[in-house]
Motif scaffolding. Structure first.
Motif, short mmCIF file in Angstrom:
data_model
loop_
_atom_site.label_atom_id
_atom_site.label_comp_id
_atom_site.label_asym_id
_atom_site.label_seq_id
_atom_site.Cartn_x
_atom_site.Cartn_y
_atom_site.Cartn_z
N ILE A 165 0.85 -1.21 0.00
CA ILE A 165 0.00 0.00 0.00
C ILE A 165 0.88 1.24 0.00
N ILE A 205 2.72 6.56 0.56
CA ILE A 205 2.45 7.09 1.90
C ILE A 205 3.72 7.65 2.53
N ASP A 217 -8.38 1.54 1.64
CA ASP A 217 -6.99 1.10 1.47
C ASP A 217 -6.04 2.06 2.20
N MET A 218 -6.30 3.34 2.00
CA MET A 218 -5.46 4.35 2.66
C MET A 218 -5.55 4.21 4.18
N ILE A 262 -6.17 1.55 5.98
CA ILE A 262 -5.41 0.37 6.43
C ILE A 262 -3.91 0.64 6.29
N GLY A 263 -3.52 1.27 5.19
CA GLY A 263 -2.11 1.61 4.99
C GLY A 263 -1.59 2.50 6.11
N LEU A 264 -2.38 3.49 6.48
CA LEU A 264 -1.96 4.40 7.57
C LEU A 264 -1.89 3.65 8.90
#
Lengths: 344, 344
Positions: free
Chosen positions: A119, A125, B112-113, B115-117
């Motif tokens: 991701i 990120i 998705d973002m 979970i990524g964070l």
């Protein structure tokens, strides 16, 4: 109770905690903290090499045939990692030394890291995080549009305990999961490729989590990278030498692949500094398998395994009881018929 | 065919692509690119305010009662974001203006973002990435042990299209999912808390993805943060003002909560620079909903919606056909009985 000598090679991530909990049971021979050759080190501790029956080891220090040759009484080798490439398995087999890995206990942690890296690379990120921290407060926070994770075709190389956990997670992101391993797995719904180049050709991203063996060394070579293509992403949570790192760096610098999330490197702790300037690369210090909770469970299992070994002397047959349903302990004891660990 | 004037407020992420594809259909009145007051801006374009029937807007520029007051013929407002807090919904309702959001199309991207964070904060991926890039090649890559994601109790605030996607993903990581929303949802397997403090008390992490309304502004206040506790992690992919940012900064700096992954901020583009020094914070430039693939689908939907509106003049009732099974378009048309969007 007599204290048993326990040789510790490398610095297993559990070690500081394990030592504190078990100092009443073992004389810890911390070879990782000494620069002396092993025999000299043991002499400084007044320990006869022939008194050492068990070794706790870690990838940071190889357990070679030469070291084993100095220790005639060793019957038990324990590693807390999933990979066993730091252990001379052939020599252990030849001598009838039992080798136990409890690394697959942390398969879910490693899979979490793989998904986090994937991701991160796709959505940039870490790169955006760096940019925001350098940003002037009044400037708009611009960014480039990311490729979507949902629908992406993700190939898993090595569908063992870690690969299986990666696949399970990818399904929740609506990815199309496919895989390569030595053999096709029964009862697995993902498409199997016997050839890594074919897998890469049909994938948007590759997640590498197979064990490092002579056969898998550089399994991701230049041909595979070019087959993956210029938008393709590589995530490595296995071992660094699974990828031809020189070619990986070249492909990343030249834009021949799209990005990479790397928790491992070919010559750790060396990280190729050509990658430091790239925003499509996320670099992680081999941190995947190390969570507090897994460390605690590993400590308990290592203690139980050693206790069983020292109590019975013959080959270990510990069947650990794990209360957390998400741990899949697989005690991969050698000697076995194959020279490779069984999980890829 | 006569070109229709289309007022564009803010800079919707789809806009550059949408403009290129539709320049044969619309005169794009790009108010976001001008510092003039609206009427003066329209005068420079020789466009009568009364000729404007449709607006494409974005959170970066509020569609206020004052702006609507200048445009007597507006009948259609379209936003590509899930949140509609930048639109004066009451005034639109009063005037019978239809408001359409196609933002939930990108619910999976935002999830998705999130979970990524969450993984990034727990596993310190961005922080370690920074450290590795500064590392001396010969030094070991040390790191602190992370808390495990598996088994964590994660509370979702706002179980709409985004929250649902977050929950689905968290299940694959073996998290215990619970939630708060205005009302308990039927057929949802997660535990419901009607009170956010109670949710926080029983959680290890909170993911905020509800719409911003008068009722949800500062829904994460100091009391909630203290209930979450010093190991708790907050992820915000909703809107900045859902969190009392001043208190959030204070709690992070003082170690009263464990960490935060923030894609949105209370006064964007301002990011509190007290956070820049913290390794347990990941800062993202409101990038969650913007993937290339979603942008393309949004462009098609915006085009179809506008075409339907301009062709029929009465209220829109487009039922878009989405081939990707993971999109859940929810055309939330006003006027409706409630002043709030229906998805939290």
């Amino acid at each position: 109770m007599e204290l048993q000598p326990l040789l510790v090679l490398g610095l297993p991530s559990i070690f500081p905690a394990f030592e504190t909990l078990n100092s009443h049971k073992y004389i810890f021979l911390k070879a990782f903290s000494s620069k002396l050759p092993l025999l000299q080190f043991l002499a400084t501790k007044n320990v006869a090499p022939s008194s050492i029956r068990a070794i706790l080891c870690d990838p940071r220090q190889a357990l070679t045939v030469d070291i084993l040759g100095l220790l005639p009484a060793v019957g038990f080798v324990l590693t807390t990692t999933a990979g066993m490439d730091h252990i001379d398995l052939s020599e252990c087999r030849r001598r009838g030394i039992q080798v136990v890995s409890i690394g697959s206990l942390a398969a879910d942690d490693v899979a979490d890291m793989a998904i986090g890296l994937l991701i991160d690379v796709l959505y940039k990120i870490s790169a955006n995080n760096r940019r925001v921290r350098k940003c002037v407060a009044s400037k708009p926070l611009n960014f480039t549009m990311a490729p979507k994770l949902g629908g992406k075709r993700v190939g898993i190389i090595g569908l063992g305990s870690i690969g299986g956990e990666v696949g399970k997670r990818l399904e929740a992101f609506d990815c199309k999961v496919m895989y390569h391993s030595r053999n096709e797995k029964p009862f697995v719904p993902y498409h199997y490729y016997s050839n890594v180049v074919d897998l890469a050709t049909n994938c948007d991203a590759l997640v590498v989590c197979c064990p490092l063996t002579k056969q898998t060394r550089h399994i991701l070579n230049r041909e595979v990278m070019l087959a993956l293509g210029k938008d393709g992403v590589i995530v490595n949570v296995g071992r660094g030498p699974l990828i031809d790192e020189k070619e990986l760096v070249h492909c990343l610098v030249q834009g021949e692949i799209g990005g990479a999330g790397l928790d491992v490197f070919e010559n750790e702790p060396r990280v190729p500094n050509e990658l430091f300037a790239l925003d499509n690369v996320v670099l992680s210090p081999h941190a995947g398998a190390h969570t507090k909770e897994s460390c605690q469970v590993k400590c308990e299992l290592v203690a139980a395994s050693l206790e069983a070994f020292f109590a019975t002397k013959p080959r270990i047959s510990v069947q650990p009881v794990i209360e957390e349903r998400h741990f899949y302990p697989s005690f991969e004891c050698l000697p076995a018929s194959s020279g490779e660990p069984a999980y890829a």
